[in-house]
Design an enzyme around this catalytic site. Structure first.
Site, mmCIF file in Angstrom:
data_model
loop_
_atom_site.group_PDB
_atom_site.id
_atom_site.type_symbol
_atom_site.label_atom_id
_atom_site.label_comp_id
_atom_site.label_asym_id
_atom_site.label_seq_id
_atom_site.Cartn_x
_atom_site.Cartn_y
_atom_site.Cartn_z
ATOM 1 N N THR A 235 0.785 -1.080 0.009
ATOM 2 C CA THR A 235 -0.061 0.180 0.083
ATOM 3 C C THR A 235 0.978 1.295 0.057
ATOM 4 O O THR A 235 1.630 1.311 0.912
ATOM 5 C CB THR A 235 -0.811 -0.071 1.121
ATOM 6 O OG1 THR A 235 -1.656 -0.971 1.246
ATOM 7 C CG2 THR A 235 -1.716 1.195 1.268
ATOM 8 N N GLU B 233 -2.761 -8.505 6.427
ATOM 9 C CA GLU B 233 -2.133 -8.392 7.987
ATOM 10 C C GLU B 233 -2.324 -9.701 8.713
ATOM 11 O O GLU B 233 -2.787 -9.545 9.733
ATOM 12 C CB GLU B 233 -2.770 -7.180 8.598
ATOM 13 C CG GLU B 233 -2.818 -5.830 7.961
ATOM 14 C CD GLU B 233 -1.435 -5.582 7.589
ATOM 15 O OE1 GLU B 233 -0.482 -5.916 7.943
ATOM 16 O OE2 GLU B 233 -1.232 -4.362 6.778
#
Length: 395
Positions: A175, A374
């Site tokens: 990201t 994550e």
């Protein structure tokens, strides 16, 4: 014992009156972020999503609100409580997962390792500019062949006789990668895994953007390619050795996610609630039908329950009693909850649910990414399994 008659009045958007759990400062922060999302993100996010972009200038707006690294102390950071940070993540993701991801990556994955493990020079150079949004950061851990098992990474940094480092490797699904000014890159070395602070204008560093996504489209996702990137000796994070460094960063990000998922779920529930009250079939709003009411109630209960879990974990983090399995509990269950709520909300909206006129399908697609990044649902399940049995089912 009180014998006062029970009230039949509830707020359909906060049935358990969870606002009563917040103090005055938390309500003020929550409302400020909610207004910002309503004024600045919601009017434009469908277009960002359709175009597959997230405006870089939003970093400065987040910085002006004090959202970047807000849970860190000093260096221009706001120094809020963990719960306040979680509430901000919740409101941002009620707008879009891309907005929460930007703030989460900047604060928890890029700023946090510099703040926690960096030298004073590294902190002074990067953190104040990152707190204002003048500098954007990214976090390089995942690789094309190394996702749930980051310890098998192939990216490697070799220290030269003069002290410089030569960094080679590729990171994936990063990201902010192509808009970042600095990357925190984790690499193997002869002394184990180390973190490196890499200015993105360093020769040999590139960040090609990943296109053709159908999830997290209002977010910039890139590869990171390091081709004989030469770094000075002081580019290494002095306080981090081994996998504990990057894993602690992931726990910081997961904490924001377990709040954020409740925001996405709430947005879907509220969209379905509003739609069901307005959509008329068979001469009555569909909210008057039993099956629709069951869907709305199940969504409401799930969102309220998940928010209670998030609030409890926030208070635990502020008290210093939060452990890794607690974070896995929240990330695993709240994201799974939000994913289910989004699917149910889509069914309430019928065909209208697949358009960008409503937020549901956008959240539904985004949550597919949130479900696996994550730490996948499976990994968090096994972390919890080890916590309750004492037996490790994976390395």
């Amino acid at each position: 014992m009180s014998h006062q008659p029970l009230s039949h009045q509830v707020n359909p958007r906060d049935v358990l009156a969870l606002d009563a759990l917040l103090n005055q400062d938390e309500v003020l922060l929550r409302d400020t972020v909610r207004r910002f999302v309503g004024d600045r993100i919601l009017p434009e996010v469908a277009d960002w999503y359709e175009r597959g972009t997230f405006p870089k200038e939003m970093a400065l707006e987040f910085g002006r609100l004090g959202l970047l690294g807000m849970h860190l102390e000093g260096y221009g950071c706001a120094g809020t409580s963990a719960t306040a940070y979680g509430l901000a993540c919740l409101e941002l993701e009620a707008g879009d997962s891309g907005a929460r991801s930007f703030v989460s990556v900047q604060g928890s994955l890029a700023m946090f390792p510099i703040w926690a493990f960096g030298s004073e020079d590294q902190k002074q150079r990067w953190l104040p500019a990152m707190a204002t949004g003048e500098a954007i950061g990214c976090f390089g851990l995942t690789e094309p062949d190394s996702g749930s098992d980051p310890s098998s990474m192939r990216t490697f940094a070799k220290q030269q006789p003069g002290g410089d480092w030569i960094l080679n490797g590729t990171k994936m699904w990063i990201t902010n990668g192509s808009v970042a000014d600095v990357a925190v890159v984790w690499a193997g070395t002869d002394d184990g895994v180390r973190g490196f602070v890499v200015p993105t204008d360093t020769p040999g560093f590139s960040a090609p953007e990943i296109h053709r996504k159908v999830s997290l489209r209002a977010s910039i996702t890139s590869e990171l390619v390091m081709d004989n990137v030469r770094l000075p000796a002081d580019a290494v994070l002095p306080g981090a050795r081994g996998m504990k460094g990057p894993l602690s960063c992931l726990n910081e990000a997961r904490f924001g996610i377990l709040f954020g998922a409740c925001g996405a779920a709430r947005a879907c529930y509220e969209a379905a609630l509003d739609y069901a009250g307005e959509r008329v079939q068979f001469d009555r709003p569909i909210s008057a039908f039993q099956l629709t009411q069951r869907k709305l109630v199940e969504m409401m209960v799930a969102v309220q329950r998940g928010t209670l879990v998030a609030m409890h974990l926030g208070r635990m983090k502020d008290a210093g009693t939060l452990a890794t399995p607690h974070v896995s509990f929240g990330k695993m269950d709240n994201v799974a909850m939000a994913r289910e709520v989004a699917g149910t909300a889509r069914s309430v909206l019928g065909a209208n649910g697949i358009t960008l006129e409503y937020p549901v399908m956008r959240h539904m697609n985004n949550l597919e990414s949130v479900y696996t990044y994550e730490g996948t649902n499976e990994i968090h399940t096994l972390i919890l399994g080890q916590a309750i049995t004492g037996q490790a089912a994976f390395s």
